[in-house]
Write a protein that holds these residues in place. Structure first.
Motif, PDB file in Angstrom:
ATOM      1  N   LYS A  94       5.646  17.921  19.300  1.00 15.61           N
ATOM      2  CA  LYS A  94       5.135  18.987  19.961  1.00 15.61           C
ATOM      3  C   LYS A  94       6.341  18.723  22.468  1.00 15.61           C
ATOM      4  N   ALA A  95       7.140  17.409  22.344  1.00 13.00           N
ATOM      5  CA  ALA A  95       7.176  17.712  23.329  1.00 13.00           C
ATOM      6  C   ALA A  95       8.820  18.511  23.625  1.00 13.00           C
ATOM      7  N   GLY A  96       9.218  19.503  22.735  1.00 10.24           N
ATOM      8  CA  GLY A  96      10.255  20.417  22.441  1.00 10.24           C
ATOM      9  C   GLY A  96       9.666  21.741  22.241  1.00 10.24           C
ATOM     10  N   GLY A  97       8.407  21.710  22.781  1.00  8.60           N
ATOM     11  CA  GLY A  97       7.422  22.887  23.174  1.00  8.60           C
ATOM     12  C   GLY A  97       6.472  23.207  21.346  1.00  8.60           C
ATOM     13  N   MET A  98       7.115  22.718  20.290  1.00  7.84           N
ATOM     14  CA  MET A  98       6.112  22.976  18.980  1.00  7.84           C
ATOM     15  C   MET A  98       4.490  23.228  20.268  1.00  7.84           C
ATOM     16  N   GLY A  99       3.592  24.407  18.942  1.00  8.19           N
ATOM     17  CA  GLY A  99       2.793  24.201  19.317  1.00  8.19           C
ATOM     18  C   GLY A  99       1.972  23.181  17.166  1.00  8.19           C
ATOM     19  N   ALA A 100       0.585  22.891  17.543  1.00  7.56           N
ATOM     20  CA  ALA A 100      -0.037  22.175  16.943  1.00  7.56           C
ATOM     21  C   ALA A 100       0.309  22.989  15.371  1.00  7.56           C
ATOM     22  N   ALA A 101      -0.134  24.249  14.964  1.00  8.73           N
ATOM     23  CA  ALA A 101       0.416  24.731  13.924  1.00  8.73           C
ATOM     24  C   ALA A 101       0.964  24.560  13.356  1.00  8.73           C
ATOM     25  N   ALA A 102       2.540  25.100  14.741  1.00  8.65           N
ATOM     26  CA  ALA A 102       3.897  25.408  13.668  1.00  8.65           C
ATOM     27  C   ALA A 102       4.458  24.098  13.332  1.00  8.65           C
ATOM     28  N   ILE A 103       4.089  23.005  13.842  1.00  6.72           N
ATOM     29  CA  ILE A 103       4.361  22.089  13.622  1.00  6.72           C
ATOM     30  C   ILE A 103       3.600  20.852  11.823  1.00  6.72           C
ATOM     31  N   ALA A 104       2.461  21.505  12.232  1.00  8.91           N
ATOM     32  CA  ALA A 104       1.464  21.258  11.232  1.00  8.91           C
ATOM     33  C   ALA A 104       2.407  21.807   9.701  1.00  8.91           C
ATOM     34  N   LYS A 105       2.828  22.859   9.920  1.00 13.34           N
ATOM     35  CA  LYS A 105       3.044  23.374   8.864  1.00 13.34           C
ATOM     36  C   LYS A 105       4.389  23.394   8.313  1.00 13.34           C
ATOM     37  N   GLN A 106       5.591  22.937   9.900  1.00 20.18           N
ATOM     38  CA  GLN A 106       6.720  22.642   9.627  1.00 20.18           C
ATOM     39  C   GLN A 106       6.144  21.233   8.228  1.00 20.18           C
ATOM     40  N   MET A 107       5.489  20.190   9.006  1.00 24.56           N
ATOM     41  CA  MET A 107       5.645  18.813   8.085  1.00 24.56           C
ATOM     42  C   MET A 107       4.994  19.151   6.828  1.00 24.56           C
ATOM     43  N   GLY A 108       4.375  20.286   6.974  1.00 25.98           N
ATOM     44  CA  GLY A 108       3.618  20.137   5.622  1.00 25.98           C
ATOM     45  C   GLY A 108       1.859  18.910   5.514  1.00 25.98           C
ATOM     46  N   GLY A 166       1.003  -0.897   0.100  1.00 30.34           N
ATOM     47  CA  GLY A 166      -0.092   0.124  -0.124  1.00 30.34           C
ATOM     48  C   GLY A 166       0.389   1.233  -0.024  1.00 30.34           C
ATOM     49  N   ARG A 167       0.089   2.417   0.278  1.00 31.02           N
ATOM     50  CA  ARG A 167       1.030   3.314  -0.162  1.00 31.02           C
ATOM     51  C   ARG A 167       1.514   3.713   1.703  1.00 31.02           C
ATOM     52  N   PRO A 168       3.034   4.054   1.059  1.00 28.01           N
ATOM     53  CA  PRO A 168       3.764   4.431   2.588  1.00 28.01           C
ATOM     54  C   PRO A 168       2.876   6.417   3.377  1.00 28.01           C
ATOM     55  N   ALA A 169       2.836   5.271   4.974  1.00 31.44           N
ATOM     56  CA  ALA A 169       2.150   6.780   5.515  1.00 31.44           C
ATOM     57  C   ALA A 169       2.667   7.972   5.508  1.00 31.44           C
ATOM     58  N   SER A 170       2.202   9.286   5.284  1.00 26.79           N
ATOM     59  CA  SER A 170       2.559  10.222   4.748  1.00 26.79           C
ATOM     60  C   SER A 170       2.775  11.125   5.938  1.00 26.79           C
ATOM     61  N   ILE A 171       2.267  10.492   7.301  1.00 30.53           N
ATOM     62  CA  ILE A 171       2.554  11.483   8.952  1.00 30.53           C
ATOM     63  C   ILE A 171       2.855  10.343   9.567  1.00 30.53           C
ATOM     64  N   ASP A 172       4.346  10.870   9.903  1.00 32.65           N
ATOM     65  CA  ASP A 172       5.109  10.492  11.137  1.00 32.65           C
ATOM     66  C   ASP A 172       5.025  10.970  12.773  1.00 32.65           C
ATOM     67  N   PRO A 173       4.267  10.018  12.971  1.00 33.13           N
ATOM     68  CA  PRO A 173       3.640  10.230  14.428  1.00 33.13           C
ATOM     69  C   PRO A 173       4.637  10.040  15.022  1.00 33.13           C
ATOM     70  N   THR A 174       5.466   9.577  15.362  1.00 28.96           N
ATOM     71  CA  THR A 174       6.977   9.727  16.577  1.00 28.96           C
ATOM     72  C   THR A 174       7.333  11.270  16.178  1.00 28.96           C
ATOM     73  N   LYS A 175       7.752  11.624  15.226  1.00 21.31           N
ATOM     74  CA  LYS A 175       8.046  13.404  14.713  1.00 21.31           C
ATOM     75  C   LYS A 175       7.190  14.260  15.368  1.00 21.31           C
ATOM     76  N   ILE A 176       6.591  13.702  15.209  1.00 26.42           N
ATOM     77  CA  ILE A 176       5.122  15.112  15.644  1.00 26.42           C
ATOM     78  C   ILE A 176       5.443  15.058  17.387  1.00 26.42           C
ATOM     79  N   LYS A 177       4.982  14.148  17.991  1.00 24.51           N
ATOM     80  CA  LYS A 177       4.994  14.065  19.451  1.00 24.51           C
ATOM     81  C   LYS A 177       6.653  14.300  19.824  1.00 24.51           C
ATOM     82  N   GLU A 178       7.634  14.246  19.310  1.00 18.48           N
ATOM     83  CA  GLU A 178       9.253  14.727  19.639  1.00 18.48           C
ATOM     84  C   GLU A 178       8.645  16.279  19.676  1.00 18.48           C
TER      85      GLU A 178
END
Length: 180
Positions: A154-168, A140-152
């Protein structure tokens, strides 16, 4: 006036045979396009042909599947034409027209058969995918979202909007990944 509509699914296919048949049937204006028939929403030439048609005109296609691939789309198109006072004729399927009760019945039956064929094709495709998955050949299609990176992030203090923008990705995707 007889208005023709021709369609093929891919750019490598030719519209010539349909164009010749429609011209031989007396079509004075022919609308043609190379686009998938799965939906009527992205078929610009179909929309133009239907808006061009006037009362007492006849809308012609070579085969019913050139017009619609689902019963719902077929009935919506025929209903729109009927409300405008436009007749319908299918050249390669004699008797498939809106001039008689039998013709309208045939349109419904053939439309249902076309939809059935699409469903059967889809079922066969899914069966092939399941078989390939079982054999380890289809992942199948490879996952386009890396949940581990998102959690990292967030743990580093980034907000959801900034994470979304950085990861596209969308902010909702970030929230789903954090909730998982």
């Amino acid at each position: 006036m007889i208005i023709g509509y021709a369609r093929v699914s891919s750019t490598s296919q030719s519209l010539d045979i349909q164009h010749e048949a429609l011209t031989a049937a007396g079509c004075e204006k022919i609308f043609a396009e190379k686009v998938s028939g799965r939906s009527t929403s992205d078929r610009e030439q179909l929309a133009l042909a239907m808006s061009f048609a006037r009362e007492h005109d006849v809308f012609a296609v070579t085969r019913l599947d050139r017009l619609a691939r689902s019963v719902g789309d077929l009935h919506r198109i025929i209903e729109t034409l009927t409300q405008k006072g436009v007749g319908f004729r299918c050249l390669n399927q004699p008797g498939v027209d809106t001039d008689s009760s039998m013709g309208r019945l045939l349109i419904g039956v053939l439309g249902a058969v076309a939809a059935f064929e699409v469903d059967i094709r889809r079922e066969r495709q899914m069966e092939g995918v399941r078989k390939a998955q079982a054999a380890g050949k289809y992942r199948g299609r490879p996952a386009s979202i890396d949940p581990t990176k998102i959690k990292e992030l967030k743990a580093g203090g980034m907000g959801a909007a900034a994470i979304a923008k950085q990861m596209g990705i969308g902010r909702a995707s970030v929230y789903r990944a954090l909730a998982a």
